[in-house]
Design a protein around this motif. Structure first.
Motif, PDB file in Angstrom:
ATOM      1  N   TYR A 118       5.366   8.731  10.586  1.00 54.22           N
ATOM      2  CA  TYR A 118       4.142   9.655   9.870  1.00 54.22           C
ATOM      3  C   TYR A 118       3.049   8.699  10.227  1.00 54.22           C
ATOM      4  N   ILE A 119       3.342   7.373  10.358  1.00 51.82           N
ATOM      5  CA  ILE A 119       2.099   6.417  10.773  1.00 51.82           C
ATOM      6  C   ILE A 119       2.426   6.659  11.957  1.00 51.82           C
ATOM      7  N   GLY A 120       2.884   5.822  13.625  1.00 48.42           N
ATOM      8  CA  GLY A 120       2.725   6.853  14.758  1.00 48.42           C
ATOM      9  C   GLY A 120       2.178   7.851  14.836  1.00 48.42           C
ATOM     10  N   ALA A 121       2.324   8.696  13.780  1.00 51.83           N
ATOM     11  CA  ALA A 121       1.491  10.081  14.383  1.00 51.83           C
ATOM     12  C   ALA A 121      -0.071  10.263  14.163  1.00 51.83           C
ATOM     13  N   PHE A 122      -0.521   9.961  12.687  1.00 60.27           N
ATOM     14  CA  PHE A 122      -1.563  10.066  12.434  1.00 60.27           C
ATOM     15  C   PHE A 122      -2.415   8.583  13.466  1.00 60.27           C
ATOM     16  N   THR A 123      -1.732   7.673  14.172  1.00 56.98           N
ATOM     17  CA  THR A 123      -2.538   6.615  15.187  1.00 56.98           C
ATOM     18  C   THR A 123      -2.670   7.282  16.220  1.00 56.98           C
ATOM     19  N   PHE A 124      -1.352   7.775  16.950  1.00 55.19           N
ATOM     20  CA  PHE A 124      -1.745   8.683  18.044  1.00 55.19           C
ATOM     21  C   PHE A 124      -2.759   9.588  17.907  1.00 55.19           C
ATOM     22  N   ILE A 125      -2.844  10.175  17.117  1.00 56.42           N
ATOM     23  CA  ILE A 125      -4.157  11.512  16.295  1.00 56.42           C
ATOM     24  C   ILE A 125      -5.128  10.896  16.315  1.00 56.42           C
ATOM     25  N   ALA A 126      -5.500   9.556  16.106  1.00 59.03           N
ATOM     26  CA  ALA A 126      -6.344   9.368  15.525  1.00 59.03           C
ATOM     27  C   ALA A 126      -6.974   8.282  17.481  1.00 59.03           C
ATOM     28  N   THR A 501       9.928  11.303  -1.800  1.00 61.30           N
ATOM     29  CA  THR A 501       8.486  10.699  -2.647  1.00 61.30           C
ATOM     30  C   THR A 501       7.421  12.000  -3.211  1.00 61.30           C
ATOM     31  N   LEU A 502       6.601  12.546  -1.930  1.00 61.34           N
ATOM     32  CA  LEU A 502       5.214  13.065  -2.618  1.00 61.34           C
ATOM     33  C   LEU A 502       6.696  14.195  -3.361  1.00 61.34           C
ATOM     34  N   LEU A 503       7.199  14.816  -3.716  1.00 59.69           N
ATOM     35  CA  LEU A 503       7.951  15.578  -4.585  1.00 59.69           C
ATOM     36  C   LEU A 503       7.987  15.393  -6.196  1.00 59.69           C
ATOM     37  N   LEU A 504       8.761  14.452  -5.990  1.00 57.76           N
ATOM     38  CA  LEU A 504       8.899  13.280  -7.542  1.00 57.76           C
ATOM     39  C   LEU A 504       8.763  12.473  -8.245  1.00 57.76           C
ATOM     40  N   SER A 505       7.419  11.905  -7.556  1.00 59.44           N
ATOM     41  CA  SER A 505       6.819  10.547  -7.698  1.00 59.44           C
ATOM     42  C   SER A 505       6.179  11.508  -9.669  1.00 59.44           C
ATOM     43  N   PRO A 506       6.347  10.487 -10.406  1.00 64.65           N
ATOM     44  CA  PRO A 506       5.318  10.692 -11.386  1.00 64.65           C
ATOM     45  C   PRO A 506       3.861  11.550 -11.190  1.00 64.65           C
ATOM     46  N   ILE A 507       3.354  11.547 -12.128  1.00 70.23           N
ATOM     47  CA  ILE A 507       1.600  12.210 -11.843  1.00 70.23           C
ATOM     48  C   ILE A 507       0.964  10.678 -12.294  1.00 70.23           C
ATOM     49  N   GLY A 508       0.099  10.043 -11.166  1.00 70.67           N
ATOM     50  CA  GLY A 508      -0.346   8.638 -11.291  1.00 70.67           C
ATOM     51  C   GLY A 508      -0.114   7.457 -10.859  1.00 70.67           C
ATOM     52  N   PHE A 509       1.133   7.807 -10.481  1.00 73.53           N
ATOM     53  CA  PHE A 509       1.812   6.614  -9.904  1.00 73.53           C
ATOM     54  C   PHE A 509       2.264   6.967  -8.260  1.00 73.53           C
ATOM     55  N   GLU A 510       1.176   6.293  -7.515  1.00 70.49           N
ATOM     56  CA  GLU A 510       0.892   6.240  -6.263  1.00 70.49           C
ATOM     57  C   GLU A 510       1.455   4.817  -5.848  1.00 70.49           C
ATOM     58  N   THR A 511       2.302   4.922  -4.075  1.00 71.01           N
ATOM     59  CA  THR A 511       3.289   3.805  -3.687  1.00 71.01           C
ATOM     60  C   THR A 511       2.466   4.076  -2.335  1.00 71.01           C
ATOM     61  N   LEU A 512       2.739   2.670  -1.225  1.00 69.82           N
ATOM     62  CA  LEU A 512       1.855   3.168  -0.333  1.00 69.82           C
ATOM     63  C   LEU A 512       2.162   4.827   0.765  1.00 69.82           C
ATOM     64  N   VAL A 513       3.275   4.997   0.330  1.00 65.13           N
ATOM     65  CA  VAL A 513       3.379   5.450   1.670  1.00 65.13           C
ATOM     66  C   VAL A 513       2.829   7.672   0.559  1.00 65.13           C
ATOM     67  N   THR A 514       2.379   6.675  -0.324  1.00 59.33           N
ATOM     68  CA  THR A 514       1.614   8.666  -0.927  1.00 59.33           C
ATOM     69  C   THR A 514       0.336   8.099  -1.009  1.00 59.33           C
ATOM     70  N   TYR A 515      -0.141   6.761  -1.098  1.00 58.53           N
ATOM     71  CA  TYR A 515      -1.934   6.161  -0.609  1.00 58.53           C
ATOM     72  C   TYR A 515      -2.133   6.739   0.391  1.00 58.53           C
ATOM     73  N   ILE A 516      -1.026   6.392   1.996  1.00 61.47           N
ATOM     74  CA  ILE A 516      -1.701   7.038   3.249  1.00 61.47           C
ATOM     75  C   ILE A 516      -1.339   8.287   3.064  1.00 61.47           C
ATOM     76  N   TRP A 517      -0.181   9.055   2.609  1.00 61.91           N
ATOM     77  CA  TRP A 517      -0.826  10.785   2.717  1.00 61.91           C
ATOM     78  C   TRP A 517      -1.773  11.026   2.554  1.00 61.91           C
ATOM     79  N   LEU A 518      -2.602  10.686   1.195  1.00 60.37           N
ATOM     80  CA  LEU A 518      -3.492  11.100   0.270  1.00 60.37           C
ATOM     81  C   LEU A 518      -5.189  10.486   1.013  1.00 60.37           C
ATOM     82  N   ARG A 520      -5.171  10.214   3.958  1.00 56.13           N
ATOM     83  CA  ARG A 520      -5.146  10.651   5.590  1.00 56.13           C
ATOM     84  C   ARG A 520      -5.321  12.300   5.481  1.00 56.13           C
ATOM     85  N   GLY A 521      -4.572  12.685   3.844  1.00 59.98           N
ATOM     86  CA  GLY A 521      -5.535  14.604   4.420  1.00 59.98           C
ATOM     87  C   GLY A 521      -6.646  14.804   3.937  1.00 59.98           C
TER      88      GLY A 521
END
Length: 554
Positions: A118-126, A501-518, A520-521
């Motif tokens: 997914y990092i490869g994908a959004f860098t290719f889009i960029a 991680t996106l589906l099960l992460s607790p509310i307010g609990f950010e990780t590297l992947v959820t932050y990147i996805w946020l 990006r969105g």
């Protein structure tokens, strides 16, 4: 002497009885682990059964459902073929030819595996999107529009570029262990080099190629980030959207998950048929065949390797580096706590998976029974099931406790209270990681246990050590490198896991992947530079594991 013989006999009988008891305990523990990690699939099947066969069949036959299935199959097929077309030639070039700087190209060929797709994908889009860096560079030259990167071709390109190392590494391993005298024997029978490759080399390395294509196919089926970013509707993307949307038909996410599991089962069956029908003889004293002299083909080969390196490493690292250098205003500020959260859950998953892998791997290595095989295979279910499906099943589990009351020996109220208390918690997230990546620990630990002479444990037992003491004092120190390697693999793959991680992460609990996805969105790609580089840097540690187990040849 007679008394001494009787004493020895009694001691051996006691040791044998204790060994049988220890074996039974190990089997029970391994079975419990296999049952627990199979729970998400059982829950999903139970949830689907609640909707009824007729309702599910009606959803399956909808045009949108058929289109999603076709899209998923086509993307997986193209990705698999593309990985073979890139990975196999690269493996042959780095093992069997006089390609300059072969060790360098070997490392470069494996490194794309550390870049999450997914990092490869959004860098290719960029870089290549309609408003990307390439479009900006071409605008002064009068080029107003470049071909869109979105859709099937963009998703397939990214998946091939960041998935082909699976095929490359398994094919390379098969080529390294290949007995070169077989090729020379074929050459003495007046076969050309190409005919020798087709008739001798290909059948010998086919199991390795098949193993790599299986991993690439499963990854393509389970990937969520790349199709989502490329706006290409596949199972994983649709399951995630349906789960978080209102107004979708009842049972639609479960139906999509079952379809995806059915395709996964077909892929596994095809791999078993192809791989199982091919045997490869590996001579322990084998030597490599004479290296193929590329001659004038050396330059096209170098151009091919360089193109792969530029696309797989140059583009994503270049884009991330440019974002980091350029900076700019953004409403998002990277908090180091995000990285700390990722490390915490990854370490917890690695430790839990390692502990659970010990009884499964130990029982599988020391027993040839059908039961040990069943337990071993059950632990691999989670690895074949996409993360988005595991996440969905655990959501069903923690929001519909009635799914379990038919087999748990407790009342419905007790079950409901327990399972709902873990909904959207860190322990549930870690459990999802363990289900997903436990096979990585099981495989490495089992390989290490198989290398330990059982007589060493038996000797410790005859000296009065208990089963646990013998394992702790004899076996564990010998298998420690394999245990550490398994834990490292689980840690590194957990760091990159996106859909679960996106589906099960607790509310307010950010990780590297959820932050990147946020970010990006929100379209703030520049804010993703630091966490993405941190994630890639940590993932690059996997090369330590790969290099430690690879036997590079000059």
């Amino acid at each position: 002497m007679a008394a001494s013989d009787r004493l020895d006999r009694l001691r051996n009988d006691a040791t044998g009885d204790a060994g049988e008891a220890a074996g039974f305990s190990l089997a029970v523990t391994a079975g419990a682990v296999a049952a627990v990690v199979s729970l998400p699939v059982v829950v999903l099947l139970a949830r689907a059964a609640d909707y009824g066969l007729g309702h599910l069949l009606g959803l399956v036959t909808q045009p949108s459902s058929v289109q999603v299935a076709v899209n998923s199959i086509v993307l997986t097929g193209i990705t698999t073929v593309g990985c073979v077309l890139v990975g196999v030639p690269l493996a042959v070039l780095t093992v069997q030819t006089d390609l300059p700087f072969r060790r360098f190209w070997t490392v470069v060929g494996a490194l794309p595996l550390v870049v999450p797709s997914y990092i490869g994908a959004f860098t290719f889009i960029a870089a290549f999107g309609p408003r990307g860096e390439l479009a900006d560079l071409l605008a002064p030259l009068g080029v107003e529009r470049i071909p869109a990167i979105y859709g099937l071709h963009g998703a397939a390109l990214v998946l091939v570029l960041f998935t082909y190392p699976y095929v490359f590494l398994t094919t390379r391993a098969a080529l390294i262990s290949f007995d070169g005298t077989l090729v020379e024997a074929a050459r003495t029978l007046n076969h050309s080099r190409w005919e020798s490759f087709k008739r001798v080399t290909v059948p010998q390395i086919l199991p390795g190629v098949t193993a790599g294509t299986l991993l690439a196919s499963l990854y393509a089926l389970s990937d969520f980030g790349t199709p989502s970013l490329m706006r290409y509707e596949v199972f994983t993307q649709q399951i995630y959207v349906a789960q978080r949307s209102l107004g979708v038909p009842e049972g639609y996410p479960a139906m999509l998950s079952l379809q995806l599991l059915a395709i996964v089962a077909v892929v596994l069956a095809l791999e078993s048929r192809v791989g199982g029908s091919t045997t490869a003889y590996i001579s322990r004293g084998a030597r490599q065949p004479n290296r193929i002299e590329l001659g004038a083909w050396k330059w096209p080969a170098l151009a091919f390797c360089s193109l792969v390196a530029v696309l797989c490493l140059g583009v994503p690292l270049g884009v991330l580096g440019w974002w980091l250098y350029r900076g700019g205003e953004t409403v998002f500020q990277f908090d180091p706590t995000v990285a700390w959260n990722s490390l915490k859950v990854a370490v917890a998953a690695a430790l839990a998976a390692t502990v659970l892998a010990l009884p499964v791997a130990g029982y599988g290595a020391r027993s040839s029974s059908a039961l040990s095989t069943v337990f071993d295979r059950l632990t691999y279910v989670g690895y074949a099931v996409p993360g988005v499906v595991i996440g969905l099943a655990l959501i069903y589990l923690t929001t519909s406790a009635d799914l379990l009351t038919w087999w748990l020996p407790f009342g419905e109220d007790a079950v409901t209270g327990v399972v709902q208390s873990v909904y959207k918690t860190v322990p549930l997230l870690v459990f999802a990681y363990v289900v997903r990546f436990l096979p990585q620990a099981v495989g490495t630990v089992r390989s290490s246990v198989l290398q330990v002479d059982p007589k060493l444990t038996e000797a410790a037992r005859t000296l009065g050590r208990s089963s646990s003491a013998a394992f702790r004092e004899v076996t564990l120190p010998l298998i420690a490198p394999g245990v550490a390697a398994g834990a490292a693999l689980v840690f590194l793959t957990t760091m990159k896991e996106l859909p679960a991680t996106l589906l099960l992460s607790p509310i307010g609990f950010e990780t590297l992947v959820t932050y990147i996805w946020l970010v990006r969105g929100a379209g703030s790609y520049g804010a993703a530079a630091i966490p993405a580089l941190v994630l890639v840097g940590v993932s690059a540690l996997s090369m330590v594991v790969i290099l430690a187990q690879e036997r590079y040849n000059g």
